[in-house]
Design a protein around this motif. Structure first.
Motif, mmCIF file in Angstrom:
data_model
loop_
_atom_site.group_PDB
_atom_site.id
_atom_site.type_symbol
_atom_site.label_atom_id
_atom_site.label_comp_id
_atom_site.label_asym_id
_atom_site.label_seq_id
_atom_site.Cartn_x
_atom_site.Cartn_y
_atom_site.Cartn_z
ATOM 1 N N LEU B 106 0.844 -1.198 0.000
ATOM 2 C CA LEU B 106 0.000 0.000 0.000
ATOM 3 C C LEU B 106 0.879 1.248 0.000
ATOM 4 N N ASN B 107 1.893 1.236 0.860
ATOM 5 C CA ASN B 107 2.797 2.373 0.956
ATOM 6 C C ASN B 107 3.540 2.631 -0.349
ATOM 7 N N ARG B 108 3.947 1.531 -0.989
ATOM 8 C CA ARG B 108 4.693 1.691 -2.231
ATOM 9 C C ARG B 108 3.833 2.406 -3.270
ATOM 10 N N LEU B 109 2.569 1.991 -3.348
ATOM 11 C CA LEU B 109 1.693 2.593 -4.352
ATOM 12 C C LEU B 109 1.404 4.052 -4.010
ATOM 13 N N VAL B 110 1.307 4.365 -2.712
ATOM 14 C CA VAL B 110 1.133 5.763 -2.306
ATOM 15 C C VAL B 110 2.332 6.569 -2.796
ATOM 16 N N ARG B 111 3.522 5.997 -2.587
ATOM 17 C CA ARG B 111 4.751 6.655 -2.992
ATOM 18 C C ARG B 111 4.833 6.873 -4.494
ATOM 19 N N GLU B 112 4.189 5.998 -5.229
ATOM 20 C CA GLU B 112 4.209 6.156 -6.682
ATOM 21 C C GLU B 112 3.086 7.065 -7.153
ATOM 22 N N ASP B 113 2.453 7.741 -6.190
ATOM 23 C CA ASP B 113 1.467 8.782 -6.491
ATOM 24 C C ASP B 113 0.223 8.300 -7.208
ATOM 25 N N TYR B 114 -0.240 7.111 -6.886
ATOM 26 C CA TYR B 114 -1.534 6.695 -7.418
ATOM 27 C C TYR B 114 -2.629 7.471 -6.691
ATOM 28 N N ASN B 115 -3.666 7.867 -7.444
ATOM 29 C CA ASN B 115 -4.730 8.663 -6.839
ATOM 30 C C ASN B 115 -5.677 7.821 -6.006
ATOM 31 N N LEU B 116 -5.890 6.595 -6.491
ATOM 32 C CA LEU B 116 -6.833 5.719 -5.809
ATOM 33 C C LEU B 116 -6.193 4.343 -5.680
ATOM 34 N N ILE B 117 -6.246 3.802 -4.461
ATOM 35 C CA ILE B 117 -5.628 2.503 -4.245
ATOM 36 C C ILE B 117 -6.645 1.562 -3.609
ATOM 37 N N PHE B 118 -6.854 0.420 -4.275
ATOM 38 C CA PHE B 118 -7.787 -0.578 -3.764
ATOM 39 C C PHE B 118 -7.050 -1.603 -2.908
ATOM 40 N N GLY B 119 -7.665 -1.983 -1.800
ATOM 41 C CA GLY B 119 -7.208 -3.139 -1.037
ATOM 42 C C GLY B 119 -8.217 -4.236 -1.286
ATOM 43 N N ILE B 120 -7.774 -5.376 -1.819
ATOM 44 C CA ILE B 120 -8.720 -6.414 -2.204
ATOM 45 C C ILE B 120 -8.793 -7.476 -1.112
ATOM 46 N N PHE B 135 -1.879 8.827 5.141
ATOM 47 C CA PHE B 135 -1.810 9.579 3.880
ATOM 48 C C PHE B 135 -3.197 10.095 3.504
ATOM 49 N N PRO B 136 -3.648 11.140 4.172
ATOM 50 C CA PRO B 136 -5.012 11.636 3.941
ATOM 51 C C PRO B 136 -5.225 12.172 2.533
ATOM 52 N N GLU B 137 -4.139 12.445 1.800
ATOM 53 C CA GLU B 137 -4.270 13.017 0.457
ATOM 54 C C GLU B 137 -4.668 11.972 -0.576
ATOM 55 N N THR B 138 -4.378 10.708 -0.269
ATOM 56 C CA THR B 138 -4.646 9.643 -1.232
ATOM 57 C C THR B 138 -5.986 8.987 -0.913
ATOM 58 N N ASN B 139 -6.694 8.568 -1.935
ATOM 59 C CA ASN B 139 -7.953 7.858 -1.727
ATOM 60 C C ASN B 139 -7.734 6.356 -1.719
ATOM 61 N N PHE B 140 -8.440 5.699 -0.816
ATOM 62 C CA PHE B 140 -8.340 4.250 -0.717
ATOM 63 C C PHE B 140 -9.723 3.647 -0.841
ATOM 64 N N SER B 141 -9.733 2.379 -1.227
ATOM 65 C CA SER B 141 -10.995 1.669 -1.251
ATOM 66 C C SER B 141 -10.747 0.235 -0.830
ATOM 67 N N LEU B 142 -11.610 -0.253 0.043
ATOM 68 C CA LEU B 142 -11.444 -1.605 0.555
ATOM 69 C C LEU B 142 -12.607 -2.458 0.074
ATOM 70 N N VAL B 143 -12.273 -3.618 -0.495
ATOM 71 C CA VAL B 143 -13.318 -4.511 -0.983
ATOM 72 C C VAL B 143 -13.614 -5.586 0.056
ATOM 73 N N ASP B 144 -14.870 -5.825 0.343
ATOM 74 C CA ASP B 144 -15.328 -6.943 1.180
ATOM 75 C C ASP B 144 -15.367 -6.670 2.679
ATOM 76 N N ALA B 145 -14.996 -5.480 3.100
ATOM 77 C CA ALA B 145 -15.090 -5.181 4.527
ATOM 78 C C ALA B 145 -15.246 -3.680 4.676
ATOM 79 N N VAL B 146 -15.631 -3.253 5.867
ATOM 80 C CA VAL B 146 -15.825 -1.837 6.099
ATOM 81 C C VAL B 146 -14.626 -1.285 6.865
ATOM 82 N N ALA B 147 -14.002 -0.232 6.315
ATOM 83 C CA ALA B 147 -12.875 0.409 6.981
ATOM 84 C C ALA B 147 -13.276 1.843 7.319
ATOM 85 N N GLU B 148 -12.812 2.323 8.457
ATOM 86 C CA GLU B 148 -13.145 3.668 8.907
ATOM 87 C C GLU B 148 -12.122 4.656 8.365
#
Lengths: 348, 372
Positions: B106-120, B135-148
């Motif tokens: 996850l961190n690596r992809l943040v570092r590579e400046d992806y705008n949206l990163i999915f956790g599957i 990293f509040p500047e980056t958007n994340f999305s989690l599939v199959d569970a609820v993250a706060e």
């Protein structure tokens, strides 16, 4: 004796270089740029403070699991059970860390101690069976790995939680987390465990080389019959060696439980920390300092490899092959050395 | 003396390793700067949306797991194609070899400046939460569970609804009035499958017998085969699996039985349409599959994020009404008109809210006792 020393210097270097070279050949064969590939690996392991922190994080349990294998090996025992000892150590550390309240410092020390004891018990059983009944430690330790895995799953499910697949996080007081180091490394999961690992490496060196017990252990490892003739209690030494080895492994588990993850979770397979420890010990020639350096190499490979697909476009499968080749050459370096020693002995 | 030599050896080893890497490092630098300028050119050429990038982190299953990792990656690839993104630059994935790799990836992809990163996968939940808070500047999305988190969009599926329909289909198909459920890891998520399935089957026939067993693993086909063998031997003739790779064992056991004699057994697949898994010669043991359209969900959320309408802090739920979960009909021979019409009937009832499908074991007990 001279050839042996030369080999101790030459073999590890050559095997690592051969491994990297073979990995490069594979990359070229499949049309990828090996220079870019290894550059990606380097950047992935040391590229910035974050990755450096993660590499240290990965190296920490490797040092301890490597020490565990190396210690048993010095006493002539092949402890395949490090994996299981890591798991029980992890569980014990998290158990103490999450279910009990204690003052800071004390709490983390008690948790570490619990992990050591748990790992020690897991080493004690095969040690006892070997010493008293002559059951080969490889068989017993392999079986103990499975007992550890499933026992730990069951304890997490039914004792530590109410049917959940993950325990709650360990208390702040039991955590090995080093906030200032984490901030320094952009929130990597680096933790104080590396200090524990280095202290343990020193402990192993001291134990083996500066104490009577250590001398006995090495003597038993070199030749159990001669040791017995000299009046040493072989059985007791075998048990002690397995217990201490298990203790190191248990601590490796505590590194994950109190440092990296801060919790224990139900797992369907092994962590591989223990199995990788075998390779670490082999490359490190079963010495404390060797294990530290070999652990650094393995940690670097593991963390750096994750960057190869994203930065250099080398597919994950190919990265696995490259890493496996490096390990293969490292392991076969040991074989080459062994074959050579055999050969030179017969030559005399 | 000997110790010193050992030490020297290993210092040298490591030194050489470093040196080897060091020299290649410089090569890599020049190359990466080359590719940077290339991507800049492309960026200016395409304009508009081309600076939006998206990536995903798999769980240990990898993108070829024939299940939801693969489905998610297919979704991203589709999204990339639609928007003329380039693989590895505009969209990419990072594969995790172990649980410890989630955060690193996850961190690596943040570092590579992806705008949206999915956790599957729900396994990534703690990691996504932690990295997202850092990293509040980056958007994340989690599939199959609820993250706060305000920058996390959680994608969940109403698996219990789809599983309810699977239960209805199974109860209509069974001749022994005996069904089986094989779960992966006993967890909140998989309990949803179990609960829906039991409720659905009991709705059709309150006296039906349902064996439930968990393999405690998503990737041990041997366990799956063993459990399936026990269930079939004890009289179950339809098994629903929600067990990822473990479920492959269920398929192989069912195929062995059908091949070996005149036993008639069925498997209900999960996540993707597992019709292919059940094929033997001219017949097929896959009755149907409870399909979860992870690919559609991933595409949807990516599109929303690209258009600046990222549903941060929200839970996006896909259910029967938007085809986010559905029952496959590939096996036309086994899924008779009668079964399909019953399934459709219940599907409508669920969508209309006439039936509240239970999600946990407690709710299931309540539901089942209300049937009698």
């Amino acid at each position: 004796m001279f050839s042996n020393r030369t080999f101790n210097i030459v073999v590890p270097i050559v095997s690592v270089l051969l491994g990297l070279l073979a990995g490069a050949v594979i990359m070229v064969a499949f049309g990828y740029n090996p220079v870019a590939g290894y550059a990606a690996m380097w950047n992935g392991a040391f590229g910035d403070a974050y990755f450096l922190g993660e590499t240290v994080r990965q190296v920490t349990p490797y040092i301890l699991s490597g020490l565990a294998v190396a210690f048993a090996m010095r006493a002539g025992l092949l402890n395949i059970g490090v994996e299981g000892q890591v798991i029980v150590g992890w569980l014990a550390a998290v158990w103490i860390g999450s279910s009990f309240g204690m003052p800071p410092v004390v709490h983390v020390l008690v948790a570490l101690l619990a992990a050591t004891v748990a790992g020690g018990i897991w080493g004690f059983v095969p040690g006892l069976l070997k010493a008293k009944l002559g059951v080969h430690e490889v068989i017993v330790t392999i079986m103990m790995n499975y007992i550890a895995l499933y026992l730990s799953n069951s304890v997490i499910r039914s004792v530590l939680t109410d049917g959940e697949d993950r325990t709650s996080n360990v208390a702040e007081t039991a955590s090995l987390a080093a906030p200032w180091l984490r901030e320094l490394t952009f929130y990597s999961r680096i933790h104080y465990g590396f200090i524990v690992a280095l202290v343990m490496a020193f402990t192993m060196w001291f134990l083996l080389n500066k104490t009577t017990r250590g001398f006995e252990l090495r003597a038993v490892g070199s030749n159990p019959f001669a040791s017995e003739y000299a009046g040493m209690k072989v059985g007791r030494n075998i048990i002690v060696a397995m217990v201490i080895s298990g203790g190191f492994a248990g601590l490796a588990g505590a590194m994950e439980g109190l440092g990296t993850f801060q919790y224990a979770s139900v797992s369907s397979g092994f962590t591989n920390i223990g199995f990788d420890g075998i390779a670490v010990a082999l490359l490190g020639a079963n010495t404390a300092i060797g294990v530290i350096l070999a652990a650094i190499l393995f940690g670097t490979l593991k963390i750096g490899a994750l960057n190869m697909p994203t930065e250099a476009g080398v597919p994950t499968e190919l990265v696995d092959i490259v890493i496996a080749l490096i390990i293969l050459f490292v392991a076969s370096g040991y074989i080459i050395r062994w074959v050579f020693l055999k050969f030179s002995k017969e030559g005399k | 003396m000997r110790r010193t030599l050992f030490l020297l050896t290993l210092v040298l080893t490591f030194g050489l390793f470093l040196a080897a890497c060091g020299s290649s490092d410089s090569g890599g630098d020049s190359e990466s700067s080359g590719s940077d300028s290339k991507s800049e050119e492309e960026g200016s050429g395409e304009g508009g949306n081309s600076d939006f990038t998206v990536a995903m982190v798999t769980d240990t299953g990898g993108v070829d797991d024939k299940s939801f990792n693969q489905s998610a990656w297919e979704g991203l690839q589709e999204f990339g194609k639609e928007n003329n993104l380039e693989e590895n630059k505009g969209y990419d994935y990072a594969q995790s070899e172990s649980d410890a790799d989630y955060t690193t990836n996850l961190n690596r992809l943040v570092r590579e400046d992806y705008n949206l990163i999915f956790g599957i996968g729900f396994l990534l939940q703690p990691d996504v939460e932690k990295v997202a808070s850092q990293f509040p500047e980056t958007n994340f999305s989690l599939v199959d569970a609820v993250a706060e988190g305000d920058n996390i969009a959680s994608i969940t599926f109403k698996e219990h609804q789809g599983s309810f329909l699977a239960g209805v289909a199974a109860a209509n198909k069974t001749e022994s009035d005996h069904l089986g459920f094989v779960g992966g890891v006993d967890s909140e998520l998989i309990n949803k499958f179990e609960s829906g399935f039991r409720a659905g089957a009991k709705t059709v026939n309150p006296d039906i017998k349902i064996d439930v067993q968990y393999a405690e693993s998503f990737n041990s086909a041997d366990q799956g085969k063993l459990i399936a063998s026990n269930m079939y031997s004890q009289g179950a003739d339809v098994i629903y699996h929600a067990a990822g790779g473990t479920g492959n064992g269920v398929f192989s056991e069912a195929k062995d039985r059908v091949r070996g004699g005149d036993e008639k057994v069925w498997v209900i697949g999960v996540d993707r349409d597992q019709h292919e898994e059940g094929a033997i010669d001219d017949t097929n043991v896959t009755l149907t599959s409870m399909v979860k359209r992870v690919d559609i969900a991933v595409q949807d959320v990516s599109t929303q994020a690209m258009e600046g309408e990222f549903p941060g802090g929200e839970v996006v739920e896909y259910g029967l009404e938007d085809e986010g979960v559905s029952l496959a009909r590939t096996n036309e021979e086994a899924m008779t008109e009668e079964i399909i019409s019953t399934v459709e009937e219940w599907k409508q009832k669920i969508i209309d809210g006439e039936v509240e499908v239970p999600m946990t074991r407690d709710e299931t007990e309540e539901y089942v006792s209300s049937l009698k």
